[in-house]
Write an enzyme that holds these catalytic residues in place. Structure first.
Site, mmCIF file in Angstrom:
data_model
loop_
_atom_site.group_PDB
_atom_site.id
_atom_site.type_symbol
_atom_site.label_atom_id
_atom_site.label_comp_id
_atom_site.label_asym_id
_atom_site.label_seq_id
_atom_site.Cartn_x
_atom_site.Cartn_y
_atom_site.Cartn_z
ATOM 1 N N HIS A 1 -7.052 9.473 -2.329
ATOM 2 C CA HIS A 1 -6.538 9.418 -1.008
ATOM 3 C C HIS A 1 -7.709 9.957 0.020
ATOM 4 O O HIS A 1 -8.103 9.303 1.044
ATOM 5 C CB HIS A 1 -5.106 10.120 -0.896
ATOM 6 C CG HIS A 1 -4.696 9.691 0.304
ATOM 7 N ND1 HIS A 1 -3.013 9.298 -0.014
ATOM 8 C CD2 HIS A 1 -4.846 9.587 1.422
ATOM 9 C CE1 HIS A 1 -2.532 9.011 1.305
ATOM 10 N NE2 HIS A 1 -3.672 9.238 2.056
ATOM 11 N N TYR B 1 3.119 10.157 0.754
ATOM 12 C CA TYR B 1 4.462 9.635 1.618
ATOM 13 C C TYR B 1 5.604 9.940 1.421
ATOM 14 O O TYR B 1 6.647 9.777 2.187
ATOM 15 C CB TYR B 1 4.010 8.029 1.824
ATOM 16 C CG TYR B 1 2.800 7.345 2.146
ATOM 17 C CD1 TYR B 1 1.956 8.194 2.702
ATOM 18 C CD2 TYR B 1 2.341 6.148 1.925
ATOM 19 C CE1 TYR B 1 0.613 7.731 3.140
ATOM 20 C CE2 TYR B 1 1.122 5.596 2.458
ATOM 21 C CZ TYR B 1 0.261 6.587 3.094
ATOM 22 O OH TYR B 1 -0.969 6.061 3.492
ATOM 23 N N LYS C 1 -2.527 5.886 -4.114
ATOM 24 C CA LYS C 1 -3.653 6.930 -3.992
ATOM 25 C C LYS C 1 -3.089 8.108 -4.463
ATOM 26 O O LYS C 1 -1.990 8.695 -4.475
ATOM 27 C CB LYS C 1 -3.691 7.083 -2.309
ATOM 28 C CG LYS C 1 -3.994 5.809 -1.575
ATOM 29 C CD LYS C 1 -3.996 6.070 -0.047
ATOM 30 C CE LYS C 1 -3.924 4.610 0.713
ATOM 31 N NZ LYS C 1 -2.430 4.514 0.486
ATOM 32 N N ASP D 1 0.709 -1.062 0.013
ATOM 33 C CA ASP D 1 0.080 -0.084 0.052
ATOM 34 C C ASP D 1 0.828 1.379 0.034
ATOM 35 O O ASP D 1 1.519 1.608 0.963
ATOM 36 C CB ASP D 1 -0.834 0.003 1.224
ATOM 37 C CG ASP D 1 -1.953 1.247 1.475
ATOM 38 O OD1 ASP D 1 -2.676 1.427 0.288
ATOM 39 O OD2 ASP D 1 -1.549 2.172 2.253
#
Length: 109
Positions: free
Chosen positions: A93, A31, A60, A26
């Site tokens: 997201h 990030y 995402k 994931d």
């Protein structure tokens, strides 16, 4: 999940996760570690430990990229960063949009 994993640790984290049987990775652009995840995945694929179709890769779409033309651009950038041919799942997201190309700096400590 790969949230809060430091870039310098990511290759080892991905290799260890695959080694112990994880098959769903994931990710998310926000990030900031998709390029390192890609390096880890590329190394695993080159060693022949698993094939791309053995994994389920999720990423995402960040809130600054909800405009039609930006969705495809962001998806292709993620695929390129992850060094894979495709994503199995590309999610929104969060269900609200920021102004295009505005990215907020988050502290996830």
């Amino acid at each position: 999940g790969t949230f809060k994993t430091k870039n310098e640790e990511m290759i080892e984290v991905i290799e260890n996760a695959i080694e112990i049987g994880y098959r769903h990775i994931d990710c998310a652009w926000i990030y900031g570690n998709e390029k390192e995840i890609g390096k880890g995945l590329s190394g695993i694929f080159q060693k022949g430990k698993i094939k791309r179709n053995d994994l389920f890769l999720t990423s995402k779409l960040w809130c600054s990229f909800h405009k039609y033309n930006r969705v495809k651009e962001q998806c292709l950038m993620t695929i390129n960063d992850l060094q894979c041919q495709y994503l199995d799942l590309f999610l929104i997201h969060w269900p609200f949009a920021f102004i295009d190309q505005v990215c907020f700096s988050f502290s996830f400590s």
